[in-house]
Scaffold this active site. Structure first.
Site, PDB file in Angstrom:
ATOM      1  N   GLN A  23       0.847  -1.185   0.000  1.00  0.00           N
ATOM      2  CA  GLN A  23       0.000   0.000   0.000  1.00  0.00           C
ATOM      3  C   GLN A  23       0.887   1.240   0.000  1.00  0.00           C
ATOM      4  O   GLN A  23       1.694   1.431   0.905  1.00  0.00           O
ATOM      5  CB  GLN A  23      -0.861  -0.070   1.261  1.00  0.00           C
ATOM      6  CG  GLN A  23      -1.647   1.137   1.589  1.00  0.00           C
ATOM      7  CD  GLN A  23      -2.078   1.083   3.062  1.00  0.00           C
ATOM      8  OE1 GLN A  23      -1.950   0.070   3.731  1.00  0.00           O
ATOM      9  NE2 GLN A  23      -2.567   2.183   3.559  1.00  0.00           N
ATOM     10  N   GLY A  24       0.778   2.067  -1.016  1.00  0.00           N
ATOM     11  CA  GLY A  24       1.671   3.226  -1.129  1.00  0.00           C
ATOM     12  C   GLY A  24       0.985   4.513  -0.723  1.00  0.00           C
ATOM     13  O   GLY A  24       0.532   5.284  -1.571  1.00  0.00           O
ATOM     14  N   TYR A  25       0.895   4.713   0.563  1.00  0.00           N
ATOM     15  CA  TYR A  25       0.218   5.897   1.099  1.00  0.00           C
ATOM     16  C   TYR A  25       1.223   6.892   1.674  1.00  0.00           C
ATOM     17  O   TYR A  25       1.382   7.986   1.179  1.00  0.00           O
ATOM     18  CB  TYR A  25      -0.749   5.476   2.218  1.00  0.00           C
ATOM     19  CG  TYR A  25      -2.135   5.160   1.757  1.00  0.00           C
ATOM     20  CD1 TYR A  25      -2.339   4.436   0.594  1.00  0.00           C
ATOM     21  CD2 TYR A  25      -3.244   5.569   2.485  1.00  0.00           C
ATOM     22  CE1 TYR A  25      -3.620   4.142   0.161  1.00  0.00           C
ATOM     23  CE2 TYR A  25      -4.526   5.269   2.057  1.00  0.00           C
ATOM     24  CZ  TYR A  25      -4.711   4.561   0.906  1.00  0.00           C
ATOM     25  OH  TYR A  25      -5.970   4.280   0.485  1.00  0.00           O
ATOM     26  N   SER A  26       1.879   6.484   2.764  1.00  0.00           N
ATOM     27  CA  SER A  26       2.741   7.405   3.506  1.00  0.00           C
ATOM     28  C   SER A  26       3.921   7.869   2.672  1.00  0.00           C
ATOM     29  O   SER A  26       4.469   7.126   1.870  1.00  0.00           O
ATOM     30  CB  SER A  26       3.281   6.717   4.773  1.00  0.00           C
ATOM     31  OG  SER A  26       2.252   6.457   5.654  1.00  0.00           O
TER      32      SER A  26
ATOM     33  N   GLU B  39      -1.391  10.590  18.978  1.00  0.00           N
ATOM     34  CA  GLU B  39      -1.798  11.993  18.952  1.00  0.00           C
ATOM     35  C   GLU B  39      -2.893  12.213  17.900  1.00  0.00           C
ATOM     36  O   GLU B  39      -3.846  12.968  18.130  1.00  0.00           O
ATOM     37  CB  GLU B  39      -0.589  12.891  18.644  1.00  0.00           C
ATOM     38  CG  GLU B  39       0.447  12.964  19.773  1.00  0.00           C
ATOM     39  CD  GLU B  39       1.329  11.731  19.888  1.00  0.00           C
ATOM     40  OE1 GLU B  39       1.379  10.929  18.913  1.00  0.00           O
ATOM     41  OE2 GLU B  39       1.960  11.533  20.933  1.00  0.00           O
TER      42      GLU B  39
ATOM     43  N   GLU C 110      -9.367  -1.099   7.023  1.00  0.00           N
ATOM     44  CA  GLU C 110      -8.200  -1.485   7.804  1.00  0.00           C
ATOM     45  C   GLU C 110      -8.550  -1.773   9.254  1.00  0.00           C
ATOM     46  O   GLU C 110      -7.857  -2.516   9.935  1.00  0.00           O
ATOM     47  CB  GLU C 110      -7.147  -0.367   7.743  1.00  0.00           C
ATOM     48  CG  GLU C 110      -5.755  -0.855   8.148  1.00  0.00           C
ATOM     49  CD  GLU C 110      -4.729   0.271   8.157  1.00  0.00           C
ATOM     50  OE1 GLU C 110      -5.118   1.439   8.081  1.00  0.00           O
ATOM     51  OE2 GLU C 110      -3.541  -0.043   8.246  1.00  0.00           O
TER      52      GLU C 110
ATOM     53  N   SER D  76       4.716  -1.619   4.145  1.00  0.00           N
ATOM     54  CA  SER D  76       4.818  -3.010   4.609  1.00  0.00           C
ATOM     55  C   SER D  76       4.719  -3.939   3.416  1.00  0.00           C
ATOM     56  O   SER D  76       3.970  -3.672   2.476  1.00  0.00           O
ATOM     57  CB  SER D  76       3.670  -3.375   5.544  1.00  0.00           C
ATOM     58  OG  SER D  76       3.445  -2.351   6.461  1.00  0.00           O
TER      59      SER D  76
END
Lengths: 398, 386, 398, 386
Positions: free
Chosen positions: A130-133, A379, A248, A165
Site C-alpha cells: 500500500q503506497g500511502y505514507s 496523537e 483497515e 509493509s
C-alpha cells in the site's frame, strides 16, 4: 447483555480450530517449528501458507462466497481473529490485499480489475502493498507529493513512499499520487494499481529498532501505470483512500486478543522467573502491578466488545475504533515496558540468551513502540476522538 | 551559595564535547555494535589525552588529584554520546574503592595504570538465577597456599572484551570479599551472551579454580560487602551524571526534530501534545541534573545525607532517562522507530541501566533506611507542628 | 559548588529569628494562638502584624534603606522566606503592596506617587490589591476589557476584575484598563492607582472550594481616577504590567520552602497515624510513595537553588522561574493528594474532626488545586518554557 | 454477543435523568450541604415513584423482581447528579444481603419497606483507629436473654440522619455477626462529625448496651463476615456504576466548558493540552464503563470471575473518578476553584469513595487472591507458550 456465542458461532470456531490443527505446519503447535530466516524462503513459506488457507476458504472469510470467501458475519470474523491469535498463526503476507485492496476492488473496482486481481489476491499469487505514507506526509495523508503525469495512455509516476509493509514481497501496490493541484489539499489525488515488477520501482528496506524488516521505502522514478490501473476516478482518489482505510480497522480485534494472550504470558513469566529461589509473583508489588495491567487489558477487551456490539447493531464500524486503537496500543506498550522492568537486570539479554526463547519480551517491547505510531499516531487518534466523538474544535493546520 | 559547576569544570566539558563531536558522537557506539573494538579503544586513548582518566586519581599516582565534581561534566558528555566502554566502572567504581580501601601495593599497581588508561575494570557480580543482594553472591573462594581458588559462575558481565581487570565479589567462609582478577587469568572462561543493548557486550564467566593471590583482595576478606556498597555510592553518583547527559541529548534531539518536522503545515513542535511533552522532558532533565549535582557534592564533601542524596539522584535520573528515551521515539514518529536514527540506542541503554548493579527496588529500600523511616520509633522533629 | 551561608548571612538569620521569637503573638510558636475568625478582626490582626514588622524594618527587606527596607541581598531574601516559613508567620496582608506595587512605584512611579504611597504601603496603613485578571482575560492578559475614558481631568472606569486577592481589605488597587484600541492587543493599555473607597467600586467575595475567601470580584461602575493616578504613560501600560509581574516571582522561594516543611509533616503523619495499631510508615509501599515525594520535593528545592545561583550571577531573575513555579506547584498538588490517600477513609473528616487540627491536610489539598492555576496556569508555564527556553514555535492565538 | 444495556434499561435511564433535571440536578446536593434534609427526602420519594427503589426487590416483596443490570442506569444517573442519600447502601448492600441471607421474617419486614422507600439503611463499620479488616471490628455484642447487647463505638457512619436502619458488624464470641439496628434504638448516641464531602453527613455512634433482638442478625451469628463480603460485591458493582455516571458528567462539564471558554482568541478546547486531556478522561470513562457493565453482568449471572471483575471495576472507576474530577478543575481554571461551580463537589466525593467500605489497597489483594496469584504453585495454563 449477553456474552454467549450462538451454537452456529461455536460450530464455526470448532471447524476453524480443527482445520488449523490439521493444516498448520508440523511442529507449529508445540513450538518446535522453526520459521525460515532467509527472506525469500520466509516469503515463500508465507505464500504457501496463504495458498493453503485459501484452499480451505479460510483466507478471507469476510469476502463474498462467489469470490472464495464465506460471507462471514462480524462475529465470525471476531472468532477467526481469536483463533488465529490463539495458535499464533503465521502472519498474512497478503494482509493488504486481503483486508484492504480486495474489499476496495469489490466496492469500487471496475469489472475488469475485479476479474484480473481478486482471485490472485486470495490465493496469494499476487501480494499487495500500500503506497500511502510519504516522508513529508506521515500523519497528514493529504500532503502527498508523489506525482502521476499523463503521457498518452500512460501515467508517469515519480516520488517516494515510506513505511510500505510487505513491499519487499509485493507484486502490486495500491498507490496514491497527485494528479493535479486542487483547491484543497485532498483534491487532485488519484489511486493506482501499480505493477511493482518494473524498472521504475525500487524497494529499499527500512530496518527497525528491533532489528526486523517489516517496512520499506519505495522509490518511483518514472514508474509507469496505465489507464486500466486507475481505480475510481482520476483526481477523486481521496474518496478511494478513505474507503480503503475504513477496511483497515478490523485489525484492532487481533491486537486486543493478542494483548490478552500477552498478559497471560506475563503472569506466567512472573510465576516462572525466580531470583534467589523466589518467584517474582511472590512479591506483593509485582502482583499489584500485574493487577493494574489485568484491569487495563480487560478494559481494552471489554471496550472492544462494547464497540463491536454497536457495530453489530448499526451495521458498520464507527469512529470508536480510534478509541480501541489508542487504548490497546498504549496498554500494549505499557505491558511490555513492565515486562522488561519486572525481569530486573536479566532483561538485558537478547535472542537465545533471553529468558523466553528468541527474546519474546525484548522484541515485543521494542516492537510496541511502533504500535502507537503506525496506523495513525496516538496523537492523531486523540484528535480524531476529540473532534469526531467529543465535538471539540478542529486542530491547527486542518 | 553557589550551586553550579565551576568555570573550569564547564570549560573541561567543552573540551570533551568538542573531542566527541570530532569523532561523530554516536559513531563510536555504532562501530562497537558491529564488533569494532578498535574505535572504542581509540576513544579511550583520546579521552586519556584530554585528561579524563587522570582527573580523580591522586597526584602521587600520576593523576590530577581533583574531586568527584570534576567528573560530573565528563560523565555527562560520555552519556550524551553513548560512548561505549568501562568509564563508569573504572573511574567511578574501581578507582575510588582502590584509593580508599586498597593496599599501598594495589594503589601503586592500579591507580597509575588507570590514569594512563592502561587498566580498565569491569565487574562480575550477578550469578545465574541470583540477585544483587548479599545472598546472591555464592561464587566460592577457598584458601589455598596464600591464594584464593575461585569456583563458580558470574553472568551478565559487561564488556569483558575491553577490560584488563575484573572486580569479583566472592564468598569466603560465609563472608564477602572483593577480589581483583586479571581478565586473562588461567581457568577463566568467557562465553559471550547476546545483549539487548548492543552498545554493551555481555558475557558469562566460568571460574574453574581460578587462582588469585590474597594480595588481590581489596581491604580485608570480610569487608567486601561494605567496600562494594561504599564504591556503589561513588558509582551511582557518576551514573546519575551519565544519565543526565544522555537525557540532555535526548531533549535536544526531540526539540530540534520538533522544530524541523512539519505536519499539517506546522512544525510539530507547535502542537501542544509535542510541545508540552518536550517541556515535561526538560523539567525532568533539569530536576535530575539538580539531584545529580547535589549527589556528587555530598560525595565530595562526605555529607551526612549522601546515601539518600545519591540514591535519589540515581532513581530519578534512571526513571527520567527511561521515560524521555521512550517519548523521544513517539515524538520522532515513524523515523524514530528505525535502526537508522539514534533514538533506539538511548532506549536500549535506558533499560540496561535500569537495574544495573542493583535493582531500583533495592535502592528504594536503601534510601528509605538512610532516611530513618524503617526506625518506627524515631519521630521526625518538626520545627513547628502544622 | 558551595551550599554554605556566609557568616553575615547566618548573622542575618539569627537576627531575624530572634526578632520573630520576641515579636510573634503570644502562643504563636507553640500553636496555642488562635487567629481571629471574623473578617474585620482578621484584617486588623494582619495590619497590626505588618506594622510591627515595618517597625522592626522587617516588612520589606529588599527595599532600599531610604524607604524603610534593608537593601537586602538576594540571599538575605531567601533566608527571610525560610525563616518566615519555618515559623509559619501570618500572611502579609499587603503582599501586593510590598512585593509588587512598592517596587514598581520606585521603578517608574512619579516622585509625587512615591511620596504619597510608599511609606503607607510599608506600614500597612494602605493595603493594595491588583486589578489584572478579568473574566475573559485569565491567562490572556492582553485581552483586558475594562475601559477608562477621559472626561476632563478624570478617567471614568467601567468593567469587571476577578481573582483580586485582598480586595476586601484593600484601600487602593493597581488597575489595568484599556484606554484606546491599539493595533496589537497589548497596545492601548494604561495602569491606574485606583482608590478603592469610592461608590464606583464594588467588591464581591469569591468563595473557594476550600471554603476560604481569598479572592474577589471587583465591579467598576463609573469609578473615577485622576491624572495623578496614572502610573507610567497613558496607553503604555503593557510595559508597566510586565515590570510589576517581574517582581512577583520572589514568591516561589516561599512555596519551595513550604513544600519542604509539608513533606516533613507528611512523614510525621505517616509515623503518627495508625490503623489497628500499625503506623502507616510501617507499610513498605507507604515508604516508597514517601520516597518518591522526597525526591521530588528535594528536586524542587535544588532546582530553585540552581536557578538562584544563576540569578545571583546575572543579577536578575530569569525565565527559569517558570520551571520552578510549574514544578513546585505540581509537586505540592501531588503531595497533598497523596496525603489524603495515605490517610485512608479517615481522610474524609473536616475541621476539628480531622486528623490534624483544623484539617491541615484537607484544606491544603483543596487549596493546592489553585496553585497550578493562579499566577499563570501550568499550561501557560509550559508554553513559556517551550517558547522562551526551548525555542519551540509560538502557540496559536499569539 | 450483546454487550450493552437493553432498550428498556436505557429508557429507564431517561426517566431518571429527566426527573433529576427537573429538580435541577446538583440542587439536591447543594440543599443537603446547607442542612436541608427535606429536599433529599423528596428526591427519594420522587425516585420511588419512578420505581427506582422497587427494581431489584423480588415481586413477592412488592418489588419488580428485576436484575442487577437494571440498577446500572439508575446508579449512573444518581452519580451524575451527586444525589445525596443512602441509595447505594440500601439498594446495593442491604437489600441484596437481606434477600439472600435474611430470614423470612426479615425479608417480609424490610424488603417491602425498601421498595416503598420507607426503609433506608446506612452501615456503621469503622471504629476509631481501626481498619476495615476483620480485626478492625471490635464492637462487642453480648448475649442477654435472647437479645444481643451492643457496646462500643462506630465512626464515620454516613447519613444517619437519613437512615431508618443501620447495619452493624459486631463481634460475638470472636465471630463477626451482622446486625440490623433501628436508628432510634435506645442507648444509641449519634454525634455529628464534620465531613470533607459536605454532601454526605458523618457521625460517630456510641453504643451503650444497645439491645437488639437476635432476630435482627442477618444469617447466623458466625456468618457476618462472609455475608458482608458477599454484600460488598453487590455494593461495589453498584458503586462502580455510580462512579461512571459521576465521571460522565465531569467529562461533559469539561467538554462543554472547553468549547465555550476562549483564551488567546480560541476556544481552549482547541489547545491540545486541554483537548487531549479531555480525550484521556473520555477514554478512562469508557473503560470504566465497560468494566462496570461487565462487573454487573458477572454479578447478575454469578459468573466465576465475579470477584476480580467487580473489584477491577471498583478500583479503575475510583481512580478514574479521582483523576477526572481533579483534571476538571484545571480545565476550568480559576472558576473551577470556586465554591460556586460544581467541580469541587465531585472532587470531594471522589475522595469520599476512594477508600469507602474497604481500602483500595485491600481490594487489590482481594482481586489478586481471586485470580490465584497468591497460590505460587499453580501455573497459569497458556494455550501455547510464546
Amino acid at each position: 447483555m449477553d456474552f454467549a456465542y450462538t451454537q452456529q458461532e461455536e460450530q464455526f470456531r470448532l471447524e476453524l480450530r480443527t482445520w488449523l490443527e490439521e493444516n498448520l505446519p508440523e511442529g507449529w503447535l508445540d513450538g518446535t517449528f522453526n520459521m525460515p530466516e532467509e527472506q525469500a524462503a520466509y516469503g515463500q513459506f508465507l505464500r504457501d501458507w496463504q495458498r493453503k488457507l485459501s484452499e480451505g476458504n479460510w483466507a478471507a472469510i469476510a469476502w463474498p462466497k462467489k469470490h472464495g470467501g464465506r460471507d462471514a458475519t462480524l462475529m465470525e470474523e471476531i472468532i477467526y481473529h481469536q483463533e488465529m491469535v490463539r495458535v499464533q498463526a503465521p502472519p498474512a503476507i497478503n494482509y493488504v490485499g486481503l483486508h484492504m485492496v480486495g474489499p476496495t476492488l469489490m466496492q469500487i473496482g471496475s469489472p475488469e480489475q475485479q476479474e484480473k486481481y481478486i482471485a490472485k489476491i486470495l490465493s496469494g499469487e499476487e501480494v499487495w502493498c500500500q503506497g500511502y505514507s510519504e516522508p513529508n506526509a506521515g500523519s497528514d495523508l493529504a500532503a502527498v507529493q508523489t506525482t502521476a503525469v499523463k503521457d498518452g495512455d500512460k501515467w508517469i509516476i515519480n516520488g517516494q513512499k515510506i513505511w510500505t509493509s510487505f513491499a519487499h514481497f509485493a507484486d502490486r501496490c495500491f498507490l496514491v499520487a497527485r494528479t493535479s493541484k486542487g483547491e484543497k489539499k485532498h483534491h487532485g489525488i488519484t489511486c493506482f494499481l501499480l505493477d511493482m515488477n518494473q524498472p521504475g520501482v525500487e524497494v529499499r528496506p527500512i530496518i527497525q529498532m528491533d532489528g526486523e524488516h517489516d517496512f520499506n521505502e519505495v522509490y518511483l522514478n518514472d514508474a509507469v501505470a496505465y489507464e486500466a490501473d486507475v481505480i475510481g476516478n482520476v483526481d477523486d482518489g481521496w474518496r478511494v483512500t478513505i474507503a480503503l482505510l475504513m477496511h483497515e480497522r478490523t485489525g484492532i480485534g487481533a491486537q486486543v486478543f493478542s494483548l490478552e494472550q500477552q498478559f497471560d504470558a506475563l503472569v506466567e513469566l512472573a510465576r516462572s522467573v525466580t531470583t534467589d529461589d523466589e518467584a517474582l509473583i511472590e512479591q506483593r508489588e509485582v502482583r499489584k502491578r500485574l493487577l493494574d495491567l489485568y484491569i487495563k487489558s480487560r478494559g481494552s477487551l471489554l471496550n472492544y466488545y462494547r464497540n463491536l456490539t454497536k457495530q453489530l447493531k448499526v451495521g458498520h464500524p464507527g469512529v470508536e475504533g480510534s478509541m480501541d486503537k489508542l487504548f490497546v496500543s498504549e496498554v500494549t506498550k505499557e505491558l511490555f515496558s513492565e515486562a522488561i522492568s519486572l525481569q530486573g537486570h536479566q532483561a538485558i539479554t537478547w535472542k537465545q540468551d533471553a529468558i523466553y526463547g528468541d527474546s519474546y519480551w525484548q522484541k515485543n517491547y521494542l516492537y510496541s513502540f511502533g504500535q502507537t505510531i503506525g496506523g495513525g499516531t496516538s496523537e492523531i487518534q486523540k484528535n480524531t476522538i476529540a473532534e469526531r466523538i467529543l465535538g471539540l474544535p478542529k486542530d491547527i493546520g486542518k | 551559595m553557589d550551586f553550579s559547576l565551576s568555570q573550569e569544570q564547564e570549560m573541561f566539558r567543552q573540551y570533551v564535547r568538542k573531542y566527541l563531536q570530532d569523532v561523530e558522537t554516536t559513531k563510536i557506539a555504532r562501530d562497537y555494535i558491529h564488533g569494532d573494538i578498535n574505535t572504542v579503544q581509540q576513544s579511550l586513548a583520546g579521552l586519556n589525552e584530554l585528561g579524563c582518566t587522570q582527573l580523580n586519581i591522586p597526584e602521587q599516582y600520576d593523576g590530577m588529584g581533583l574531586g568527584k565534581l570534576d567528573l560530573v561534566p565528563i560523565f555527562e558528555e560520555l552519556g550524551a554520546a553513548l560512548v561505549p566502554g568501562l568509564h563508569l566502572e573504572t573511574l567511578a567504581l574501581a578507582a575510588p574503592m582502590i584509593e580508599q580501601f586498597g593496599s599501598d601495593e594495589q594503589k601503586q599497581t592500579y591507580l597509575p595504570s588507570i590514569a594512563s588508561a592502561e587498566a580498565t575494570f569491569t565487574i562480575a557480580w550477578l550469578e545465574p538465577g541470583r540477585s544483587y543482594k548479599k545472598q546472591g553472591i555464592q561464587l566460592q573462594a577457598q584458601h589455598d597456599a596464600g591464594s584464593l581458588l575461585l569456583q563458580g559462575v558470574k553472568t551478565l558481565v559487561p564488556d569483558v572484551e575491553l577490560a584488563t581487570h575484573i572486580i569479583v565479589p566472592v564468598r569466603v567462609n560465609e563472608q564477602i570479599a572483593l577480589v581483583i582478577v586479571e581478565s586473562d587469568t588461567a581457568g577463566l572462561t568467557v562465553s559471550p551472551l547476546q545483549s539487548f543493548d548492543e552498545t554493551r557486550k555481555l558475557s558469562q564467566l566460568q571460574f574453574d579454580n581460578v587462582r588469585v593471590s590474597t594480595n588481590q583482595v581489596i581491604g580485608q576478606l570480610d569487608e567486601g560487602w561494605a567496600i562494594l556498597n561504599r564504591g556503589l555510592l561513588s558509582f551511582n553518583a557518576g551514573l546519575s551524571s551519565w544519565l543526565v547527559g544522555a537525557t540532555e541529548r535526548i531533549v535536544q534531539m526531540a526539540n530540534e526534530y520538533a522544530q524541523i518536522r512539519e505536519q499539517f503545515g506546522n512544525p510539530i513542535g507547535r502542537f501542544q501534545a509535542i510541545k508540552h511533552r518536550i517541556v515535561d522532558m526538560k523539567l525532568d532533565l533539569e530536576t535530575a541534573r539538580s539531584l545529580s549535582y547535589y549527589a556528587n557534592w555530598t560525595l565530595e564533601t562526605d555529607a551526612p545525607d549522601k546515601v539518600e542524596a545519591i540514591v535519589s539522584a540515581r532513581i530519578f535520573a534512571t526513571q527520567t532517562f527511561i521515560r524521555a528515551a521512550a517519548d523521544n521515539i513517539q515524538i520522532h514518529g515513524g523515523i524514530g522507530f528505525t535502526e537508522e536514527i539514534d533514538c533506539h540506542l538511548y532506549v536500549k541503554r535506558s533499560r540496561f541501566f535500569e537495574n544495573y548493579l542493583g535493582d531500583i527496588d533495592t535502592y528504594y529500600d536503601l534510601a528509605i533506611d538512610a532516611l530513618g523511616w524503617t526506625d518506627v520509633a524515631a519521630p521526625t522533629a518538626l520545627p513547628i507542628t502544622p
